[in-house]
Design an enzyme around this catalytic site. Structure first.
Site, mmCIF file in Angstrom:
data_model
loop_
_atom_site.group_PDB
_atom_site.id
_atom_site.type_symbol
_atom_site.label_atom_id
_atom_site.label_comp_id
_atom_site.label_asym_id
_atom_site.label_seq_id
_atom_site.Cartn_x
_atom_site.Cartn_y
_atom_site.Cartn_z
ATOM 1 N N GLU B 55 -28.452 82.678 45.141
ATOM 2 C CA GLU B 55 -28.659 84.127 45.084
ATOM 3 C C GLU B 55 -27.307 84.784 45.256
ATOM 4 O O GLU B 55 -26.552 84.430 46.166
ATOM 5 C CB GLU B 55 -29.563 84.592 46.233
ATOM 6 C CG GLU B 55 -31.036 84.540 45.935
ATOM 7 C CD GLU B 55 -31.859 85.014 47.133
ATOM 8 O OE1 GLU B 55 -33.021 84.618 47.208
ATOM 9 O OE2 GLU B 55 -31.334 85.751 47.990
ATOM 10 N N ASP B 66 -30.604 95.295 55.402
ATOM 11 C CA ASP B 66 -29.716 94.241 55.879
ATOM 12 C C ASP B 66 -29.167 94.513 57.266
ATOM 13 O O ASP B 66 -28.895 95.654 57.633
ATOM 14 C CB ASP B 66 -28.554 94.054 54.891
ATOM 15 C CG ASP B 66 -29.008 93.318 53.648
ATOM 16 O OD1 ASP B 66 -29.524 92.188 53.802
ATOM 17 O OD2 ASP B 66 -28.878 93.866 52.544
ATOM 18 N N TYR B 181 -40.788 85.772 47.112
ATOM 19 C CA TYR B 181 -39.850 85.710 48.223
ATOM 20 C C TYR B 181 -40.604 86.219 49.448
ATOM 21 O O TYR B 181 -40.885 87.404 49.542
ATOM 22 C CB TYR B 181 -38.634 86.588 47.908
ATOM 23 C CG TYR B 181 -37.477 86.478 48.889
ATOM 24 C CD1 TYR B 181 -37.681 86.518 50.271
ATOM 25 C CD2 TYR B 181 -36.173 86.345 48.431
ATOM 26 C CE1 TYR B 181 -36.624 86.424 51.156
ATOM 27 C CE2 TYR B 181 -35.099 86.252 49.317
ATOM 28 C CZ TYR B 181 -35.341 86.292 50.666
ATOM 29 O OH TYR B 181 -34.286 86.210 51.546
#
Lengths: 403, 289
Positions: B55, B66, B181
């Site tokens: 990725e 994040d 995911y």
């Protein structure tokens, strides 16, 4: 999209105002965003909710706020008749409490015990900390380190009110970064936490919900003006950062074709310097913080730092409904520099005995540009959305005065 | 260009992993971290060190999902001059040297939107990318990108999370491609870790609803954790822990130290070994406790 015969029916069921708005959030947040929407839709239709909100707005916030004829300022400019909507007289000193009160009642209906919020100037942080104290809820405020330094009085007020203040040092350490951190907190605490967003931006349903709660401003102005002048105002003026005070004033008048509306953005050091916070006048559409709207960003889509002397306008985006109202031409968006705002800040203080916040000082500066050229029977209402006590240190510094 | 799943690298890779009876290791690094040359050198070495899928993070100034490690990586990369165009140049250079390892681009929507959705999917596919993950583009909003991506043969990978309930999962799974995911924690990258037993339950629930492979990420920091996840999922994704290794190999001015690539790939090898060993009979018994 169906034929438009009203400007006030938006957004559509997915939270879009034309191209703008929407729900651009991480998947973790989606079920919660949908839950907020369901809860708000139910509350809006519940007469008990509205009664409870009205009670607190009247007895705790101090609504309705006065519509004040600014006689000396009117004479000074020698043109249009100027009224101030005195939102700075609300409890906590700004319009922010209107939406905080609505949202805190909603959060309690949803069973949330922990409230988080972002703040720029600190006005929304203070208003959030206030309603959390009122209802005994745990309160965490994210505030950029840069803003903490320039808004010391509000920082101390939030602490006195029992809020936990978390400084944000990432990025430019201002409002956008505080919003990033609040979103990160929310993702990690979805079960317990309600995110009390301070402006009419973010993912659906926030832009519409905050607008609805702030629309009390425009509804009062309409009633007060009809009682006072027997007619609607000709021009509405309000500063625009995220734009909640502006949309709150404008929304009830969107379908009145005779009413001109002007949102005033922060031009910082000047639109051509690149150091400003004017998303519409100096930006392009993009996606940030859950919505598509006009943003300040570079050719690679990286968000650029906003600049304004006013911490409350120092944000590289704007509420999505404003972006739509701009594109369809219903509302005009002007821009005022730091210097012009400072001049208006001083002028209003001396002429009317009212220290305006630096945010509405931008609207006051634009007023100075147009009022003198308008006839005496032209009525302007300006949203005096916050008081300037919090800004005396910033203003003193900018004026070269040591306190 | 064909869009048949069987001809796609991701599908081929997961089919091979299934045939080998093991899960895959997915590595995440931010493009351009700590500088573009080092980042490309590292990217090229990842498959040899044991990454089954790579990725590549498309850097954004405001990465809302994040944690501090990947935020810092993005800052370093932006300072080094990374752009979306240069990220796609990295993909092209990687693909010229590696025809088989699937490469997935992961990032936020604004840089893609500004680049232009049609132009992005065309250029990403032409550069040799195989899939795309856009963190802040949920199913409610992805109609403006997903059909363009899949029409180009670019898998559009969606995220499922611990908040994805029975009402939500069908919305996510309908139209997803490549793999699912699974974000194993409530929170941002690199902050918490989920227990393997909890993840196993979530993966089992997903398996009842989709044929797509399931990769699990967010919070896998060590080789033993990667092994435990590999015992229950089709792939384990490691990002923040790799990015922290990069950060640990910088000098005081933020420049890459000579050992950076070797140190990071050494860590990837350890992760890969744990992933490969996870379903050997002796280990499988231990994990099933």
């Amino acid at each position: 999209m169906p034929q438009i015969n009203t400007y006030s029916a938006g957004p559509d069921e997915n939270g879009h105002f034309g191209l703008y708005g929407g729900r651009f959030v991480a998947e973790t947040l989606m079920p919660l965003i949908l839950e907020v929407e369901r809860a708000y839709t139910a509350a809006k239709a519940d007469a008990d909710f509205q009664r409870e909100l009205d009670y607190y707005l009247r007895d705790y916030v101090g609504r309705p706020s006065p519509l004040y004829f600014a006689e000396r300022m009117t004479k000074h400019f020698g043109g249009a008749k100027i009224y101030f909507k005195r939102e700075e007289l609300n409890h906590t000193g700004a319009h922010k409490i209107n939406s905080c009160m609505g949202q805190i009642l909603l959060a309690q209906r949803m069973g949330k015990k922990r409230i988080i919020a972002e703040t720029g100037a600190g006005q929304h942080g203070v208003a959030t900390a206030t309603v959390c104290a009122l209802f005994g809820l745990s309160c965490v405020i994210y505030m950029g380190q840069t803003d903490i330094e320039r808004q010391a009085p509000n920082v101390f007020r939030m602490k006195l009110l029992g809020a936990e203040l978390r400084p944000v040092t990432s990025g430019s350490a201002t409002l956008k970064d505080a919003m990033n951190e609040a979103l990160r907190d929310w993702v990690a605490n979805v079960d317990s936490t309600y995110y009390l967003i301070g402006t009419a931006a973010g993912p659906h349903p926030y832009p519409a919900m905050v607008r609805d709660f702030q629309s009390v401003i425009g509804r009062e102005v309409r009633a007060e003006m009809l009682e006072r002048e027997g007619r609607l105002p000709d021009t509405l003026l309000a500063c625009v950062g995220g734009g909640s005070n502006a949309i709150g004033l404008f929304h009830s008048f969107l379908d009145d074709a005779s009413v001109r509306m002007i949102g005033v953005e922060a031009a910082g050091h000047g639109l051509d310097t690149g150091q400003h916070a004017a998303s519409i006048n100096g930006g392009r559409p993009g996606v940030l913080h859950g919505n598509r709207t006009y943003l300040l960003h570079d050719e690679d889509g990286q968000i650029t730092e906003a600049h304004s002397i006013s911490a409350g306008l120092d944000y590289p985006g704007i509420g999505p409904e404003h972006s739509w109202l701009n594109d369809i031409g219903r509302v005009e968006y002007a821009a005022i520099t730091d210097r012009e705002a400072l001049d208006a800040f001083q002028l209003c203080s001396r002429l009317e005995g009212i220290l305006p916040a630096l945010e509405p000082a931008h609207a006051l500066a634009h007023l100075g540009k147009i009022a003198g050229r308008l006839p005496r029977d032209h009525i302007i209402v300006i949203n005096l959305c916050g008081r300037g006590d919090k800004d005396v240190f910033t203003a003193a510094r900018a004026l070269g005065v040591t306190l | 260009m064909s869009a048949q799943p069987s001809e796609r690298r991701l599908a081929r890779r997961f089919a091979r992993l299934a045939a080998e009876g093991r899960a895959g290791l997915v590595t995440f690094v931010s493009a351009g971290d700590p500088d573009i040359d080092t980042s490309l050198a590292l990217l090229k070495r990842l498959p040899g060190a044991g990454a089954d899928i790579v990725e590549l993070g498309m850097v954004f100034s405001d990465p809302m999902a994040d944690g501090p490690a990947i935020q810092a990586a993005g800052k370093r990369a932006l300072k080094a001059g990374i752009t979306l165009k240069k990220t796609l140049d990295m993909v092209r250079a990687f693909r010229a040297a590696d025809a088989e390892t699937p490469l997935v681009l992961m990032g936020y929507y604004n840089p893609i939107y500004v680049y232009g959705n049609e132009r992005f999917v065309r250029d990403a596919r032409a550069a040799g990318a195989d899939g795309v993950i856009v963190v802040d583009l949920p199913p409610e909003e992805d109609a403006e990108l997903r059909p363009l991506a899949t029409a180009q043969g670019l898998d559009f990978i969606r995220l499922a999370t611990p908040t994805s309930d029975d009402a939500r999962l069908p919305v996510i799974l309908t139209g997803a491609s490549g793999f699912i995911y699974y974000v194993s924690i409530l929170g941002i990258t690199g902050t918490r870790s989920a227990g393997a037993d909890v993840v196993a339950g979530a993966v089992a629930r997903l398996r009842r609803l989709t044929q797509l492979p399931i990769a699990v990420g967010f919070g896998i920091r060590t080789a033993p954790q990667a092994g435990a996840i590999a015992a229950v999922a089709d792939a384990a994704v490691v990002g923040s822990a790799l990015v922290e290794r990069i950060a640990a190999n910088l000098d005081a001015d933020g420049r890459a130290l000579p050992a950076l690539v070797d140190d990071v790939t050494g860590f990837v090898s350890a992760l890969a070994k744990a992933v490969r060993d996870a379903r050997l009979p002796s280990r499988a018994a231990g994990v099933a406790e």
